[in-house]
Design an enzyme around this catalytic site. Structure first.
Site, PDB file in Angstrom:
ATOM      1  N   TYR A  75       0.876  -1.174   0.000  1.00 42.93           N
ATOM      2  CA  TYR A  75       0.000   0.000   0.000  1.00 42.93           C
ATOM      3  C   TYR A  75       0.908   1.216   0.000  1.00 42.93           C
ATOM      4  CZ  TYR A  75      -3.859  -3.016   1.051  1.00 42.93           C
ATOM      5  OH  TYR A  75      -4.809  -3.985   0.965  1.00 42.93           O
ATOM      6  N   HIS A 102     -17.392  -1.751   2.370  1.00 47.37           N
ATOM      7  CA  HIS A 102     -15.965  -2.015   2.526  1.00 47.37           C
ATOM      8  C   HIS A 102     -15.655  -2.984   3.673  1.00 47.37           C
ATOM      9  CE1 HIS A 102     -11.664  -1.205   2.335  1.00 47.37           C
ATOM     10  NE2 HIS A 102     -11.671  -0.950   3.627  1.00 47.37           N
TER      11      HIS A 102
END
Length: 516
Positions: A121, A307
């Site tokens: 990430y 999510h």
């Protein structure tokens, strides 16, 4: 004629068989020197055990082809001409507004070295270049570096605190890393999400994302998830996002509310569970205060992003008005972590003071031997829904945390050391947990499926701590209060599917397939 398309299915041995009930209908077909195009349609619910019902959930569409037509002997093996794509077949298409002449700015990574590991990430801060005058962003598109279509997995854009200064712009850094800059922690509200397979996002014609005024995001954080399963070395990436904007203002400013479970260790899932349900509450109390003060007539939700992380299997956004359950706001019963994007609602939904919203997440931890904790990394979990709505009000988070003491009592903890000086706190008694942290004690407990189920029943009934936040970490007065979850039917009962053999019903779906 062996070349007439037909409805086939595969059995458990992956053998292709002609379906005795033919439900797919060819609308037209065309072939030239480069492409074959087939357009076909089908009822959403065919009452055929060999067909998958088509709903608003994510489906994996699998395709394969061979360069020669099917012969008498049956199909030719496709070899490497195959693939899969996650899609929402019923996600309404947004009519394309031509934006050729509109100004835009790009937020792109500059020569990011992608590590030779599975998942990275990467976070980079940007300052919105449009200052001093209000504009509306009308569309956000992914800009994926050529050849990196499979490397760039998803991109999230967060709004950060406006109290930062330009020194935060100089460096990118791995997100969720122990030495990442503190400034990243101020970036909490997702304003845009794109995932592999997604196209981009167009705001409805009457709504735009406001930029350029003091109340708008000045600093944003772009998080790019790189997927490098083959551990390729030396990859350099320059992907990012393009934001198309206009000086011609639309009627309403868009806002984003994060609803669901506050991300913390108070959210936890025992190991070895084929099914575990967590709920995050956007409580009546929070909506009553924030909407009552700013928008008694209600706000209008037009898109939702559901999510969770890798253990997530299904997410539903439930909506109650004065205790009465409304139609689901959004759902995905086939949640795919690798395909997350805002889903447009078929019809805008009004949220009023007196409503409450529950984000219901279903997880599977069958393959895990330790507890799964609420947290930022993909091995941790989340249960969130991001609501895109208008007109914008000062409410960015409407979430909850389940009470912790009863979770501790469940595993037999008697007392903890007070005052609490460390997080996660340290247990005092009984002996088997003495001086262990809350996390260690939960992992030490002998979980079984039946204990996991009793624990699940308990956590769904626990009182919750209300999180009700404004922008820049300010809070509504209800923040920190304790509320009881509403008495509701659990889990949500899906409506029975009414299938039809008549093709007069408008419930059919059509798809075009292009083969190069």
């Amino acid at each position: 004629e062996s070349r007439v398309p037909a409805d086939y299915f595969t059995d458990e041995n992956r053998v292709l068989r002609k379906d005795p009930q033919q439900d797919y209908h060819l609308e037209y077909a065309m072939e030239n020197s480069t492409h074959t195009i087939l357009a076909f349609s089908r009822e959403l619910h065919t009452c055929d055990a060999n067909d998958k019902t088509i709903t608003e959930s994510t489906v994996r569409v699998i395709w394969a082809y061979h360069h020669r037509d099917m012969g008498e002997a049956g199909q030719n093996y496709h070899g490497l001409n195959r693939g899969t794509k996650s899609l929402r077949l019923l996600n309404p298409e947004k009519e394309e507004v031509l934006s050729a002449s509109l100004p835009y700015f790009d937020l792109t990574n500059k020569d990011v070295p992608v590590p030779d590991k599975d998942t990275t990430y990467w976070c980079q801060m940007f300052k919105i270049p449009v200052q001093h005058e209000k504009h509306h962003v009308t569309k956000v598109e992914p800009l994926i570096q050529k050849g990196h279509e499979n490397l760039v997995h998803h991109i999230l854009l967060y709004q950060c605190s406006s109290n930062l200064n330009d020194s935060v712009l100089d460096y990118g850094h791995e997100c969720y890393h122990p030495n990442m800059p503190d400034s990243f922690l101020t970036c909490e509200t997702v304003i845009f999400a794109w995932a592999i397979g997604g196209e981009g996002f167009t705001y409805p014609p009457h709504v735009g994302l406001s930029i350029g005024t003091a109340a708008d995001p000045q600093f944003v954080l772009m998080e790019v998830h790189y997927d490098n399963p083959s551990y390729t070395e030396g990859l350099i990436d320059n992907s990012g996002l393009r934001l198309i904007y206009t000086p011609v203002l639309r009627k309403y400013d868009a806002g984003v509310i994060e609803a669901g479970l506050w991300v913390s260790l108070f959210h936890n899932i025992p190991p070895g569970m084929p099914e575990f349900v967590s709920e995050g509450h956007c409580t009546l109390e929070c909506l009553e205060e924030a909407l009552g003060a700013e928008r008694p007539a209600g706000i209008h939700v037009f898109a939702v992003l559901l999510h969770a992380h890798l253990a997530g299997r299904a997410i539903r956004m439930r909506h109650f008005r004065n205790g009465e359950e409304q139609k689901l706001l959004a759902y995905d019963d086939e949640f795919d972590f690798n395909f997350q994007e805002f889903q447009y609602l078929k019809e805008e939904r009004t949220i009023l003071p007196g409503d409450n919203l529950i984000t219901e997440c279903h997880y599977s931890t069958v393959d895990r031997i330790r507890m799964t904790w609420g947290g930022l990394s993909t091995r941790n979990e989340m249960c969130l829904s991001y609501l895109l709505y208008y007109p914008r009000i000062n409410l960015t988070r409407c979430a909850s945390i389940p009470d912790i003491m009863e979770q501790l009592q469940f595993i037999g903890v008697k007392e903890i050391y007070r005052p609490v000086r460390t997080w996660p706190f340290i247990i005092k008694s009984p002996k088997q947990y003495k001086n262990l942290s809350f996390m260690d004690a939960m992992n030490k407990f002998q979980w079984s499926r039946s204990k996991g189920l009793s624990y699940n029943d308990l956590v769904l009934k626990l009182p919750v701590n209300v999180r009700c936040s404004k922008t820049d970490n300010a809070e509504w007065s209800i923040q920190g209060m304790t509320a009881l979850p509403p008495e509701i039917e659990r889990p949500y009962k899906t409506e029975p599917v009414i299938c039809s053999s008549s093709s007069l019903l408008p419930h059919f779906f059509s798809l075009k397939v292009f083969v190069q």
